[in-house]
Structure formats: structure tokens, C-alpha cells
Design a protein around this motif. Structure first.
Motif, short mmCIF file in Angstrom:
data_model
loop_
_atom_site.label_atom_id
_atom_site.label_comp_id
_atom_site.label_asym_id
_atom_site.label_seq_id
_atom_site.Cartn_x
_atom_site.Cartn_y
_atom_site.Cartn_z
N LYS A 2 0.83 -1.19 0.00
CA LYS A 2 0.00 0.00 0.00
C LYS A 2 0.88 1.26 0.00
O LYS A 2 2.10 1.18 0.13
CB LYS A 2 -0.93 0.00 1.22
CG LYS A 2 -1.97 -1.12 1.19
CD LYS A 2 -2.82 -1.13 2.45
CE LYS A 2 -3.85 -2.25 2.39
NZ LYS A 2 -4.65 -2.35 3.64
N ARG A 47 -1.62 0.38 -5.73
CA ARG A 47 -2.97 0.91 -5.99
C ARG A 47 -3.64 1.46 -4.73
O ARG A 47 -4.12 2.58 -4.72
CB ARG A 47 -3.86 -0.17 -6.62
CG ARG A 47 -5.27 0.33 -6.91
CD ARG A 47 -6.09 -0.65 -7.72
NE ARG A 47 -7.47 -0.18 -7.90
CZ ARG A 47 -7.85 0.73 -8.80
NH1 ARG A 47 -6.95 1.28 -9.60
NH2 ARG A 47 -9.13 1.09 -8.90
N GLU A 48 -3.70 0.67 -3.67
CA GLU A 48 -4.39 1.12 -2.45
C GLU A 48 -3.58 2.21 -1.77
O GLU A 48 -2.46 1.97 -1.30
CB GLU A 48 -4.60 -0.06 -1.50
CG GLU A 48 -5.61 -1.08 -2.00
CD GLU A 48 -5.87 -2.13 -0.95
OE1 GLU A 48 -6.54 -1.81 0.06
OE2 GLU A 48 -5.39 -3.26 -1.11
N THR A 49 -4.15 3.40 -1.69
CA THR A 49 -3.42 4.56 -1.19
C THR A 49 -4.23 5.29 -0.13
O THR A 49 -5.39 5.65 -0.36
CB THR A 49 -3.11 5.54 -2.35
OG1 THR A 49 -2.32 4.86 -3.33
CG2 THR A 49 -2.37 6.76 -1.86
N ASP A 73 -6.81 3.67 -5.75
CA ASP A 73 -8.00 3.54 -4.91
C ASP A 73 -7.69 4.26 -3.60
O ASP A 73 -6.93 3.76 -2.77
CB ASP A 73 -8.30 2.06 -4.66
CG ASP A 73 -9.55 1.86 -3.82
OD1 ASP A 73 -10.22 2.85 -3.51
OD2 ASP A 73 -9.83 0.69 -3.45
N THR A 75 -8.18 6.21 0.05
CA THR A 75 -8.88 6.32 1.32
C THR A 75 -8.32 7.54 2.05
O THR A 75 -7.10 7.72 2.12
CB THR A 75 -8.68 5.07 2.19
OG1 THR A 75 -9.20 3.93 1.50
CG2 THR A 75 -9.36 5.22 3.54
N PHE A 95 -5.89 1.18 8.31
CA PHE A 95 -5.84 1.15 6.85
C PHE A 95 -4.69 0.28 6.36
O PHE A 95 -4.85 -0.51 5.42
CB PHE A 95 -5.69 2.57 6.30
CG PHE A 95 -5.29 2.61 4.85
CD1 PHE A 95 -6.22 2.36 3.85
CD2 PHE A 95 -3.97 2.87 4.48
CE1 PHE A 95 -5.84 2.36 2.50
CE2 PHE A 95 -3.59 2.89 3.15
CZ PHE A 95 -4.53 2.62 2.15
#
Length: 355
Positions: A2, A47-49, A73, A75, A95
Motif C-alpha cells: 500500500k 494501488r491502495e493509497t 483507490d 482512502t 488502513f
């Protein structure tokens, strides 16, 4: 893996611009500094940020959205006050979970991106990896000390007596072991949880902390001087393109990008330079290393090595250099008589007036 992007902080060194705008959204070559970092994260295959936000959360959300425009993506994680880089890791615990992550400071700029160092981290997977670069004023940065074999042996935040000139660049890579470190340290003399203290905690307990010294271009864009220097660096890579209109009385020289809807009348533009969409340049000179944002008006003026933000108006100015001009600003000559200056200035402004 992440990503954790830090967009809190008050941006005091960029005031008065940051009284009304997030420092991470100040544009470089007409694109917010933050966007370069988000693109670098996406290019590295992450991708997950999570984006840590503070008082400027609304602006950051409006600019970035859900992250899909960058292939991310996103948050949002709210930080009630700037309490240090390690504190950002603390509030992001849920997270991040037990995933490895890259932490990226949203106002930092690194030419060439981070794909190489992320690939190295994935392959070798030390407990932490830091990026370093040589600096001329080490007392202003977090500083790393290396031994004869280039292994990290010590770190200190803004030391009064630096043990090296190797500053930590605003990109860090961690395995989940860092979560115990950030929970174990105490606030520094600045009242913040320092990431350098967390890294030192890992070193003191035998964790594997490695470093990469970068030779490419890096800047912390926290002040006007560095912001203009980054703008210069990016503009040097601009591909010339004219999507707007330029009349026959105008002269365009070098790498100049004129966006759609911009209009140039009887003017001379010397690149590298960028003219934003909807901007009107008339009877003026735009010199090298200048970015003019969208919907501006430059008339009977000269400007060089500067950044002009959107909807600004500069009319009848003989010469402007080395300047950062904010949104919706109006710059005009003062009346010749009486011989006085009329100023409306934000907090912490700096003004030079010939006498």
C-alpha cells in the motif's frame, strides 16, 4: 503493498499562498505537486493509497477524488493536527493492516519516480528502506549516519551538529514492524513523533534498515525558492505544443506549451514556458521558466522565472521575476501621484519596494 501519502501540515513557509490553498496543490508546470507523487505511486504498481489530511482536507478531496484518475483507490485519513510523520503512521494503522507500504510526503518532488526503489524493496524486503541525498544545509533535515560499509547506524531529526550531509528524502518503505516502533517512541523536543526516532528504534533493536542514496533530482517544495526551482526543472522537459491561438504579431521561441483556449496577441514567449487554458497574453513578454495557469490575463507586462496561479491578472507591469503569484491576484502599477504605496498583504508576506 500500500501507499501512505502525507498531506497534512500548515505549509507555513509558503504563506500567504497557503492561507487559502493546500501546499501540496500549488502547481509545478501547471500541475499540482501532489499529482506527480500520486502518478509515481501508480507507476510503481501500488494501488491502495491512504492520504493523510488535515485542515485542507476539503481541497485535497476535491482535487484527487477517489483516485481513479491516477489509477489509484484512495482512502482519506484525518489527522487532527500536524503531530509528526510517525504519528501519521499511527493513525493509519487500521488502513495499513499488516501490509508493507511506501510512505510519500505529498509536497516532495523526485525526478524519475520511485519504481526502482519499490521493486528493490519488494525483492529484498528489509524491515525499512530510506532514501538519502547530499544536502548543503543538513541542520534543516533529518540526517542519516552511515558506517564504512554504507550501512545505516544512526538517524537524527534536524541535528544541531550533523554527523553527515545525507538527508532523508520524503519517501520511506516499511514492513509492518514499524508499527511497534511508532507506538514505542516519545514526542521529540518539537512535540512531534519523528519518523527518524522510529527508524532509530528499529536500528537499536537489530532490525534491518537499509538506504539508497539517490543521485537524481529531489526537492522539498516547502518554500518559494524550491518551488520555483522545481518548476524550472519540470519545464525543461516540456514538449512544445500550441493548442491555443497565436497571432502573426507574436513570436514563440523554444519549448513553449500553449493550452487549448489560450490566446496570444502581439507578444513574445521564450521557453521553456507553459500557458494555461483560457489565458490571454497581450503585448507582453513571457520569459523562460515561467508557468501561467488557467484563465489568467497578462497585458503590457514582462514576467520571467515565475509561477502565476489561475485567474491572476498582471497589467502594465514593467518587469516581474522570481515570483509566486496567487489565485485571483491583481497586479497593476501604483498611481504616479501621490507617491505612495497601497498594499493589501496576507500574513507573513514578503514585499520588496524600491525607495
Amino acid at each position: 503493498m500500500k501507499a501512505l501519502v502525507l498531506c497534512g501540515g500548515a505549509g507555513t513557509r509558503l504563506r500567504p499562498i497557503t492561507h487559502t490553498s493546500a501546499k501540496q496543490l500549488v502547481p509545478v508546470a501547471n500541475k499540482p505537486v501532489l499529482f506527480y507523487g500520486l502518478e509515481a505511486i501508480a507507476d510503481a504498481g501500488v494501488r491502495e493509497t491512504g492520504i493523510v489530511v488535515g485542515d485542507t482536507e476539503r481541497e485535497i478531496r476535491a482535487a484527487v477524488g477517489d483516485g481513479s484518475a491516477f489509477g489509484l483507490d484512495v482512502t482519506y485519513l484525518h489527522q487532527d493536527a500536524p503531530r509528526g510523520l510517525a504519528h501519521a503512521v499511527v493513525i493509519a494503522r487500521d488502513f495499513l493492516g499488516d501490509d508493507d507500504f511506501v510512505m510519500y510526503l505529498g509536497d516532495n518532488f523526485i525526478v524519475g519516480g520511485i519504481s526502482g526503489v519499490v521493486d528493490d524493496f519488494r525483492r529484498e524486503r528489509p524491515d525499512a528502506r530510506i532514501l538519502l541525498t547530499h544536502v548543503s544545509e543538513p541542520t534543516a533535515f533529518g540526517i542519516a549516519e552511515l558506517d564504512a560499509d554504507n550501512r545505516v547506524v544512526g538517524l537524527e531529526e534536524k541535528p544541531q551538529e550533523p554527523k553527515s550531509d545525507l538527508a532523508l528524502v520524503g519517501v520511506y518503505l516499511f514492513t509492518p514492524g514499524v508499527h511497534e516502533a511508532v507506538r514505542s517512541i516519545e514526542p521529540s523536543r518539537r512535540g512531534e513523533l519523528e519518523i527518524t526516532d522510529a527508524l532509530q528504534w528499529l536500528l537499536d533493536r537489530g532490525f534491518d534498515v537499509r538506504s539508497t542514496t539517490i543521485s537524481g533530482y529531489w526537492k522539498d517544495t516547502g518554500n518559494v525558492t524550491d518551488m520555483l526551482e522545481v518548476n524550472r526543472s519540470v519545464l525543461e522537459t516540456v514538449a512544445p505544443r500550441v493548442d491555443g491561438s497565436v497571432d502573426e504579431a507574436s513570436e514563440i521561441i523554444g519549448r513553449v506549451r500553449i493550452e487549448d483556449g489560450a490566446k496570444v496577441f502581439a507578444s513574445r514567449i521564450v521557453g521553456p514556458a507553459v500557458i494555461g487554458a483560457g489565458t490571454v497574453i497581450a503585448h507582453s513578454y513571457i520569459g523562460p521558466f515561467t508557468s501561467i495557469a488557467e484563465d489568467c490575463r497578462i497585458e503590457e507586462s514582462e514576467i520571467e522565472y515565475s509561477i502565476v496561479l489561475h485567474r491572476a491578472s498582471i497589467v502594465g507591469m514593467r518587469r516581474i521575476e522570481v515570483s509566486l503569484i496567487g489565485h485571483n491576484v491583481e497586479v497593476t502599477p501604483a498611481p504616479r501621484t501621490p507617491s505612495v504605496h497601497r498594499l493589501v498583504l496576507g500574513d507573513h508576506s514578503k514585499v520588496q519596494i524600491p525607495t
